[in-house]
Design an enzyme around this catalytic site. Structure first.
Site, PDB file in Angstrom:
ATOM      1  CG  ASN A 165      -0.234  -0.060   2.471  1.00 53.98           C
ATOM      2  OD1 ASN A 165       0.936  -0.767   2.663  1.00 53.98           O
ATOM      3  ND2 ASN A 165      -0.780   0.470   3.651  1.00 53.98           N
ATOM      4  CD  GLU A 171       1.839  -0.848  10.677  1.00 53.25           C
ATOM      5  OE1 GLU A 171       0.580  -1.095  11.006  1.00 53.25           O
ATOM      6  OE2 GLU A 171       2.056  -0.401   9.717  1.00 53.25           O
ATOM      7  CB  CYS A 195      -2.353  -0.161   8.392  1.00 53.42           C
ATOM      8  SG  CYS A 195      -0.930   0.824   8.743  1.00 53.42           S
ATOM      9  CD  GLU A 223       7.546   0.552  11.758  1.00 56.47           C
ATOM     10  OE1 GLU A 223       8.373  -0.176  11.095  1.00 56.47           O
ATOM     11  OE2 GLU A 223       6.113   0.416  11.676  1.00 56.47           O
TER      12      GLU A 223
END
Length: 468
Positions: free
Chosen positions: A144, A240, A274, A448
């Site tokens: 994505n 993630e 996401c 992150e």
């Protein structure tokens, strides 16, 4: 021969076999990528290990290299963005922003201080708590935001003194392969190796004995397999994973004032984010107005080939995801949902689906309970704030959420009750390099971005010097 070679030990490397890369705007292949062999992966890992021995020693050299890499990416935006649009589908303006954003992340980490502190310095001893790099990082990125999410890994990992073997999604390998070649003239050989292939390659990477850290962004199902592969070797990992982000619209919100923001927080990149809003809970007293406002936004958007000027939303990236979104919307309508806008595929080549607003749904419907990851948004009504919070927190996901209200302080109180890694007030999708990003529950392990992201690529080392 592949159009885009891999980068192993700083050199361009082809493979005996290739695989097609599809343009989602046409549904047809437009290029080929090399299919990395197990032997070639081994060479990449060995190269990264050899480079690590010297790369970790010179902090200033790492800073200088990241700044040079940022400049190179920025200068190459006109070359990289069209490749990204062709393989991913997003509008060219968004692809350009993604490339430029990579430069922002690299520059941020080039200027970040390596953490360390002295906890004792007296007549008995001097004790320093520092951070040391881990070694080789195996990084796997999704389709994505191929370059954005690669930069989230490359920048902190390399600044910390690690080296990397990076694998992009087989749906979007080309732009990452191109970045690998671009940066090979800046980074020492072996510091950043870029390989391409399918799921088998990913499994080889995570099980390989050389990496000391796995950094993965993708689905929950694959993330669980990555975690399982890390256990036998006790590899460190950052995962993630998916999100089913809920937005709660309080009863004092102005539907007209928030409609556009809500829409783009859900539909940016055709909903393939996401952290995008995946479901909206609206107070019953303004429910109809919010549905109408979002439907108006959906009908006004220009959907088309990302390479064509004026396109605001591109296609869904790949056929399996297109089929999934189509199936979820069809299922919802069969259960009594009303398509206030959209509701079906667009009759043209490629993986295009109408921006869809679904009303009249309840919890327990697959498109509400699962992450749809596409241009379809369910809108649900609630009576009390406690009910809305309870429903928003239901399920296994806990990535992000947001609360919308005319009273920011009231919204903040509600937002802090959400079980998620990031809770926004009157906005959504607001991310920046110095802001930590991670998920609760099944949405991930680790963090992150920011100094926290840098530390995730390092481990504590104590230096204890006795004075007596």
């Amino acid at each position: 021969m592949p159009d885009f070679p891999m980068t192993i030990d700083g050199a361009p490397v082809e493979a005996a076999d290739t695989f097609d890369v599809m343009n989602p705007a046409t549904g047809e292949p437009f290029a080929q990528a090399p299919d990395c062999t197990r032997q070639q992966l081994g060479l990449a890992m060995e190269s990264a290990m050899a480079a690590y021995r010297t790369w970790r020693l010179d902090e200033q050299a790492r800073r200088d290299a990241l700044l040079a890499a940022a400049d190179a990416l920025t200068a190459a935006v006109d070359d990289l963005a069209p490749v990204l649009t062709a393989e991913q589908g997003k509008p060219l303006a968004d692809a350009r922003a993604e490339v430029l954003g990579c430069g922002v992340w690299l520059r941020y980490y080039a200027g970040l201080k390596i953490p360390g502190e002295v906890i004792q310095d007296d007549e008995r001893a001097r004790i320093e708590v520092g951070r040391r790099s881990l070694g080789v990082v195996a990084a796997i990125t999704p389709w994505n935001y191929p370059l954005t999410l690669a930069s989230w890994k490359i920048a902190p990992a390399l600044m910390a003194g690690n080296t990397m073997v990076l694998k992009p999604s087989p749906y979007t390998p080309l732009s990452t392969l191109a970045v690998g070649r671009l940066l090979s003239s800046i980074l020492p050989p072996g510091v950043l190796n870029v390989v391409s292939g399918g799921n088998e390659l990913g499994a080889w990477m995570t099980a390989h004995p050389i990496p000391r850290k796995l950094s993965f962004t993708g689905s929950v199902a694959t993330g669980k397999r990555v975690a399982a592969s890390a256990v036998p070797d006790l590899k460190r990992m950052t995962l993630e994973l998916g999100g089913n982000d809920a937005a709660i619209v309080l009863d004092d919100a102005d539907p007209a004032a928030i409609a556009e923001k809500l829409f783009w927080a859900a539909f940016r990149n055709s909903g393939q984010v996401c952290t995008a809003i995946k479901r909206v809970y609206v107070s019953e007293n303004i429910y109809d107005d919010v549905v109408a406002g979002l439907a108006e936004q959906a009908r006004a958007v220009t959907v088309g080939d990302g390479a064509v000027a004026g396109t605001q939303l591109g296609p869904i990236n790949n056929e399996p995801q297109y089929d999934r979104v189509s199936g979820l919307v069809t299922d919802a309508i069969s259960r009594g949902a009303i398509a206030a806008a959209g509701g079906k595929p667009i009759d043209r080549p490629g993986y295009f689906f109408e921006p869809t607003i679904l009303a009249g749904l309840g919890d327990g419907t697959p498109i509400v309970d699962q992450e749809q990851f596409g241009p379809a948004l369910p809108i649900l009504s609630y009576r009390t704030v406690d009910e809305a919070v309870h429903r928003a927190n239901a399920g296994n996901y806990g990535l992000c959420g947001s609360v919308w209200s005319a009273d920011a302080d009231r919204a903040a109180e509600v937002a802090m009750r959400l079980e998620c890694g990031t809770a926004w007030v009157n906005t959504h999708l607001a991310l920046q390099p110095d802001q930590p990003f991670g998920g609760a529950k099944w949405s991930g392990i680790g963090v992150e971005n920011g100094p926290w992201g840098l530390e995730s690529f390092m481990e504590i080392q104590v230096l204890h010097q006795a004075k007596k």
